[in-house]
Design a protein around this motif. Structure first.
Motif, short mmCIF file in Angstrom:
data_model
loop_
_atom_site.label_atom_id
_atom_site.label_comp_id
_atom_site.label_asym_id
_atom_site.label_seq_id
_atom_site.Cartn_x
_atom_site.Cartn_y
_atom_site.Cartn_z
N PRO A 67 -5.67 28.94 -11.47
CA PRO A 67 -6.01 28.08 -12.62
C PRO A 67 -4.75 27.43 -13.18
CG PRO A 67 -6.13 30.41 -13.21
CD PRO A 67 -5.95 30.35 -11.73
N SER A 68 -4.92 26.28 -13.82
CA SER A 68 -3.78 25.51 -14.29
C SER A 68 -3.00 26.21 -15.39
CB SER A 68 -4.25 24.14 -14.80
OG SER A 68 -5.19 24.30 -15.86
N TRP A 69 -3.69 27.11 -16.15
CA TRP A 69 -2.99 27.76 -17.25
C TRP A 69 -2.04 28.86 -16.78
CZ3 TRP A 69 -3.81 32.92 -17.17
CH2 TRP A 69 -4.99 33.38 -16.61
N LEU A 70 -2.20 29.33 -15.52
CA LEU A 70 -1.39 30.44 -15.05
C LEU A 70 0.10 30.08 -14.97
CD1 LEU A 70 -1.63 33.36 -14.19
CD2 LEU A 70 -1.93 32.60 -11.84
N PRO A 71 0.50 28.97 -14.34
CA PRO A 71 1.92 28.62 -14.35
C PRO A 71 2.46 28.33 -15.74
CG PRO A 71 0.62 26.85 -13.38
CD PRO A 71 -0.28 28.03 -13.52
N ILE A 72 1.60 27.81 -16.63
CA ILE A 72 2.04 27.57 -18.01
C ILE A 72 2.36 28.90 -18.69
CG2 ILE A 72 1.34 26.70 -20.27
CD1 ILE A 72 -0.25 24.57 -18.87
N ALA A 73 1.49 29.89 -18.49
CA ALA A 73 1.73 31.21 -19.07
C ALA A 73 3.01 31.83 -18.49
CB ALA A 73 0.53 32.12 -18.80
N TYR A 74 3.19 31.70 -17.19
CA TYR A 74 4.38 32.26 -16.55
C TYR A 74 5.65 31.58 -17.06
CZ TYR A 74 7.68 33.62 -12.89
OH TYR A 74 8.78 34.09 -12.21
N GLY A 75 5.59 30.26 -17.17
CA GLY A 75 6.74 29.53 -17.70
C GLY A 75 7.03 29.87 -19.15
N SER B 96 -0.81 14.59 -18.05
CA SER B 96 -0.93 13.57 -17.01
C SER B 96 -1.21 14.21 -15.66
CB SER B 96 0.34 12.73 -16.94
OG SER B 96 1.45 13.53 -16.53
N ARG B 97 -1.16 15.53 -15.62
CA ARG B 97 -1.47 16.31 -14.41
C ARG B 97 -2.80 17.04 -14.63
NH1 ARG B 97 3.75 15.53 -15.01
NH2 ARG B 97 5.13 15.41 -13.22
N PRO B 98 -3.26 17.78 -13.63
CA PRO B 98 -4.55 18.48 -13.81
C PRO B 98 -4.45 19.65 -14.79
CG PRO B 98 -4.04 18.19 -11.48
CD PRO B 98 -2.80 17.87 -12.23
N VAL B 99 -3.95 19.39 -15.98
CA VAL B 99 -3.85 20.39 -17.03
C VAL B 99 -4.60 19.85 -18.24
CG1 VAL B 99 -2.33 21.68 -18.55
CG2 VAL B 99 -1.62 21.22 -16.20
N THR B 100 -5.55 20.58 -18.73
CA THR B 100 -6.32 20.18 -19.90
C THR B 100 -5.72 20.82 -21.15
OG1 THR B 100 -7.84 22.04 -19.67
CG2 THR B 100 -8.40 19.99 -18.51
N PRO B 101 -6.02 20.29 -22.33
CA PRO B 101 -5.54 20.94 -23.56
C PRO B 101 -5.94 22.40 -23.67
CG PRO B 101 -6.33 18.73 -24.05
CD PRO B 101 -6.66 18.99 -22.62
N ILE B 102 -7.17 22.73 -23.26
CA ILE B 102 -7.61 24.12 -23.34
C ILE B 102 -6.83 24.98 -22.35
CG2 ILE B 102 -9.49 23.80 -21.68
CD1 ILE B 102 -9.50 26.09 -24.77
N GLY B 103 -6.50 24.43 -21.18
CA GLY B 103 -5.70 25.17 -20.21
C GLY B 103 -4.29 25.39 -20.71
N TYR B 104 -3.72 24.36 -21.33
CA TYR B 104 -2.38 24.46 -21.91
C TYR B 104 -2.35 25.54 -22.99
CZ TYR B 104 1.67 23.15 -24.76
OH TYR B 104 2.83 23.17 -25.51
N LEU B 105 -3.32 25.50 -23.91
CA LEU B 105 -3.36 26.47 -25.01
C LEU B 105 -3.63 27.88 -24.49
CD1 LEU B 105 -3.27 27.00 -28.03
CD2 LEU B 105 -5.72 26.45 -28.14
#
Length: 298
Positions: free
Chosen positions: A19-27, A128-137
Motif C-alpha cells: 500500500p502507498s502509505w507503507l513507504p510513507i510510514a517507513y520514511g 502527484s503520485r499514486p498517494v492519496t491524502p488518506i494514504g499520506y495521513l
C-alpha cells in the motif's frame, strides 16, 4: 539542428503490491529517529522501564508479602480497601510515564510533521503520485503512534514482565493478567488522539513555533481552566477540559478501576472522558484531511 527528446520507455518490470502509505510510514520513522531528542526521550523511557523492572524483581524477592502489608497499612489509614495495590501501582505508573513522556515526545516528533511538507511543497509531490491524502495521513499517523507506543507501553510491559516473573501465587497472576492488553488498547487510543491532534495543528500553520504554542495551550491552559471551573462549580464534568485527567480516566477504565467503589480523587466521568478522546480524534482527522485535500492534485 532540431532537438529531439529522448523517448520514454514504459517500465515493464514487476510492481509491488505494498500500500502507498507503507513507504510513507517507513520514511516518517526514519525521519523521527534522526532527531536526537526523539531518540533520547524514547531511550530514556525504556531505560526507566528497565530500572523499574529490576526494582520490581528485587522487591518481590526480598519482601514477597509487601502487597498485603501495603493494603493493610492503607486500610488502617482509612483509605478505601476495595482498590487492589496491584492495579494501583499501574495507575501510578500511568502518571509517571504518560504525562512526562507522551507529551514531550509528541511535540518533538510531530510539531513539524505536516508543516514542513507544506512549507517545502512536498505535499504536491506526494499527491502527484499514486498517494492519496488518506494514504499520506495513514502512513504519518501509524509512524507517529509507533513512537508514542514504544515510549509509553514499552516500559509498562517491562514492569509487567518482572511482576509476572516473580508472582507470589496464581491468584496474583490472574489479578494482573489483563494489564498489558488493557494498557495497550488504552495507550493506543490516547496515542491516536495525540497524533491526530498534533497533525491537525500542524496542518493549520506552517510555523513550528505556533504548532508548539497551540499544543501547549490545549494541554496546559485548558487543564488549568478545567480545574478552576471544577473548583467553582463542583461539577466533575468540568475536568473534561483537562486532557491530563481525561487520559488518566481512560487508562484507569481499561484497567478495570471502579470509580464508584474507589472514589479517591475527583475525576471526569468515564463516559465523558471517552467522548472527549473520540471527539478530538474525529475533529482532528477531519481538519487534517481538509488541509491535505486543498494541496492534493488528484
Amino acid at each position: 539542428m532540431a532537438f529531439r527528446a529522448a523517448e520514454y520507455e514504459r517500465y515493464k518490470g514487476g510492481r509491488t503490491n505494498r500500500p502507498s502509505w507503507l513507504p510513507i510510514a517507513y520514511g516518517t520513522i526514519q525521519r523521527g529517529w534522526k532527531s536526537k531528542w526523539v531518540r533520547r526521550v524514547s531511550v530514556l523511557s525504556l531505560v526507566l522501564g528497565f530500572g523499574l523492572m529490576v526494582m520490581m524483581y528485587m522487591v518481590n524477592q526480598v519482601l514477597p508479602e509487601w502487597r498485603s502489608i501495603t493494603e493493610k497499612a492503607a486500610q488502617q489509614a482509612g483509605n478505601n480497601p476495595a482498590m487492589k495495590i496491584d492495579l494501583k501501582i499501574y495507575l501510578i505508573l500511568i502518571n509517571a510515564f504518560v504525562r512526562p513522556i507522551l507529551l514531550p515526545l509528541a511535540l518533538l516528533f510531530g510539531y513539524d510533521l505536516i508543516a514542513s511538507d507544506m512549507r517545502t511543497n512536498a505535499l504536491e509531490a506526494y499527491f502527484s503520485r499514486p498517494v492519496t491524502p488518506i494514504g499520506y495521513l495513514t502512513g504519518r499517523t501509524l509512524a507517529f503512534v509507533s513512537f508514542l507506543m514504544l515510549a509509553t507501553f514499552g516500559p509498562f510491559f517491562l514492569v509487567w514482565l518482572a511482576d509476572v516473573a516473580t508472582a507470589p501465587n496464581d491468584a496474583h497472576f490472574q489479578t494482573i493478567a489483563h494489564v498489558p492488553f488493557s494498557l495497550f488498547f488504552a495507550l493506543l487510543l490516547i496515542s491516536f488522539m495525540v497524533a491526530l491532534m498534533v497533525q491537525a495543528i500542524t496542518s493549520l500553520t506552517k510555523s513550528a513555533i505556533w504548532s508548539n504554542l497551540v499544543f501547549v495551550v490545549i494541554f496546559l491552559f485548558l487543564s488549568v481552566m478545567g480545574v478552576i471551573l471544577f473548583a467553582i462549580t463542583d461539577k466533575s464534568e468540568m475536568l473534561a477540559f483537562s486532557l491530563f485527567n481525561v487520559t488518566s480516566v481512560v487508562c484507569a477504565t481499561f484497567l478495570g478501576y471502579d470509580f464508584e467503589a474507589n472514589f479517591e480523587y475527583d475525576n471526569v466521568p468515564p463516559g465523558t472522558a471517552f467522548a472527549v478522546v473520540i471527539g478530538i480524534s474525529v475533529v482532528s482527522f477531519l481538519v487534517t484531511m481538509r488541509g491535505l485535500r486543498k494541496r492534493s492534485l488528484v
